[in-house]
Design an enzyme around this catalytic site. Structure first.
Site, mmCIF file in Angstrom:
data_model
loop_
_atom_site.group_PDB
_atom_site.id
_atom_site.type_symbol
_atom_site.label_atom_id
_atom_site.label_comp_id
_atom_site.label_asym_id
_atom_site.label_seq_id
_atom_site.Cartn_x
_atom_site.Cartn_y
_atom_site.Cartn_z
ATOM 1 N N THR A 70 44.555 41.568 3.658
ATOM 2 C CA THR A 70 45.953 41.176 3.613
ATOM 3 C C THR A 70 46.050 39.683 3.276
ATOM 4 O OG1 THR A 70 48.083 41.330 4.768
ATOM 5 C CG2 THR A 70 46.148 40.774 6.107
ATOM 6 N N LYS A 74 43.793 38.530 -1.114
ATOM 7 C CA LYS A 74 43.635 39.665 -2.023
ATOM 8 C C LYS A 74 43.011 39.290 -3.368
ATOM 9 C CE LYS A 74 47.203 42.292 0.312
ATOM 10 N NZ LYS A 74 48.497 43.003 0.257
ATOM 11 N N GLU A 86 40.164 50.283 -12.100
ATOM 12 C CA GLU A 86 40.897 49.818 -13.278
ATOM 13 C C GLU A 86 42.090 48.969 -12.872
ATOM 14 O OE1 GLU A 86 43.463 51.608 -17.057
ATOM 15 O OE2 GLU A 86 42.407 52.969 -15.703
ATOM 16 N N ASP A 111 48.396 48.898 -2.608
ATOM 17 C CA ASP A 111 49.721 48.510 -2.112
ATOM 18 C C ASP A 111 50.846 49.130 -2.931
ATOM 19 O OD1 ASP A 111 48.999 46.971 0.087
ATOM 20 O OD2 ASP A 111 48.977 45.094 -1.022
ATOM 21 N N ALA A 136 54.879 37.355 -6.787
ATOM 22 C CA ALA A 136 53.859 37.732 -7.772
ATOM 23 C C ALA A 136 52.455 37.561 -7.212
ATOM 24 C CB ALA A 136 54.032 36.898 -9.045
ATOM 25 N N ALA A 139 50.187 41.753 -3.281
ATOM 26 C CA ALA A 139 51.007 42.953 -3.097
ATOM 27 C C ALA A 139 52.020 43.097 -4.227
ATOM 28 C CB ALA A 139 51.706 42.911 -1.749
ATOM 29 N N GLY A 163 53.889 29.465 -12.556
ATOM 30 C CA GLY A 163 52.604 29.798 -13.153
ATOM 31 C C GLY A 163 52.107 31.152 -12.698
ATOM 32 N N ARG A 164 52.251 31.446 -11.405
ATOM 33 C CA ARG A 164 51.817 32.742 -10.885
ATOM 34 C C ARG A 164 52.687 33.859 -11.444
ATOM 35 N NH1 ARG A 164 51.206 33.575 -4.469
ATOM 36 N NH2 ARG A 164 53.477 33.238 -4.554
ATOM 37 N N GLY A 246 58.437 47.384 5.322
ATOM 38 C CA GLY A 246 56.998 47.219 5.226
ATOM 39 C C GLY A 246 56.242 48.213 6.074
#
Length: 264
Positions: A70, A74, A86, A111, A136, A139, A163-164, A246
């Site tokens: 978590t 990740k 993949e 996720d 982003a 998850a 950027g992310r 969640g």
């Protein structure tokens, strides 16, 4: 019952920082028992600076068969795997790891499977719908891919880290050309709004979207497990939206985690 566990019990760690919010230790251990497996899911808090050392150490523990990952590990987990699915290869993120034939780690990201299963279980649908994804990270990457794989007409990605955000859009466009764009915190015109950011874990957090613009027909998902009813979920329900939490996502995801760990 704790009395049934012994030195033969297999161990599955869940690793995060923080870790107190996760539901997996009890939820997965009950699932193991229901499936007739002598196994425990054990939480362990590992800061980012210690993640690589932890994986190196746990690799030599012969009674540890799997890891759940978590926040915030990740992406680091994907890099630590000898082989990956993949999905993980495309997204460069991973939330479950199991032993490979040589006792190295094989990783996958499930996720997204959990999120779309929870959405459907609560009365939502995806095919042909426009979706807004907030967050982003690990998850969020998986949820975005799953929404597109399940037929979302368009996915808009919003993250305060531009950027992310752009890196995720570029990865998703490799599989779903022309169906991924940059988004904002405005949910107008979206049938699905999915929060995969940390916004809502702390009471002082700003809302991830402008809830005043949520329409009653919008389906709102949140990946946060504690609190289960986040400010976003509370506001969405007040506006007549269907929602999934969640905790709903985790409960839907348990089967995918189990099947991955015990694949033959």
């Amino acid at each position: 019952m704790l009395e049934r566990y012994s030195g033969a019990t297999r161990i599955y760690f869940i690793i995060g920082h923080p870790i107190a919010q996760v539901k997996a230790p009890a939820g997965m251990t009950r699932f193991f028992e229901a499936e007739g497996r002598d196994a425990l899911c054990v939480p362990i808090e590992v800061p980012p600076s210690g993640f690589d050392a932890f994986v190196t150490a746990v690799t030599d523990l012969s009674n540890v068969d799997g890891l759940a990952i978590t926040i915030p590990h990740k992406f680091a987990a994907a890099r630590a795997c000898a082989t990956v699915s993949e999905r993980t290869r495309l997204l460069t993120t991973c939330n479950v790891m199991r032993r490979g034939p040589d006792r190295g780690w094989h990783g996958d990201m499930v996720d997204g499977i959990g999120s779309v299963a929870a959405l459907r279980a609560k009365g939502g649908s995806i095919a042909g719908k426009r979706a807004l994804l907030v967050g982003a990270g690990g998850a969020g990457s998986a949820i975005g891919l799953a929404l597109l794989d399940e037929g979302a007409a368009l996915l808009a990605v919003h993250d305060t880290d531009v950027g992310r955000r752009d890196a995720l859009i570029a990865r998703l466009l490799q599989r779903h050309d022309g169906r991924v764009v940059a988004g904002s915190d405005d949910p107008t015109g979206f049938a699905i709004v999915s929060n995969a950011s940390p916004a809502g874990m702390n009471p002082a957090d700003p809302l991830p979207v402008d809830v005043r613009r949520l329409e009653p027909g919008t389906f709102v998902c949140d990946a946060i497990t504690l609190p289960e009813i986040t400010p976003l979920i509370h506001a969405a329900r007040a506006r007549g939206c269907l929602t999934s939490t969640g905790v709903d996502m985790f409960e839907a995801e348990r089967r995918s985690m189990f099947d991955f760990w015990f694949a033959t």
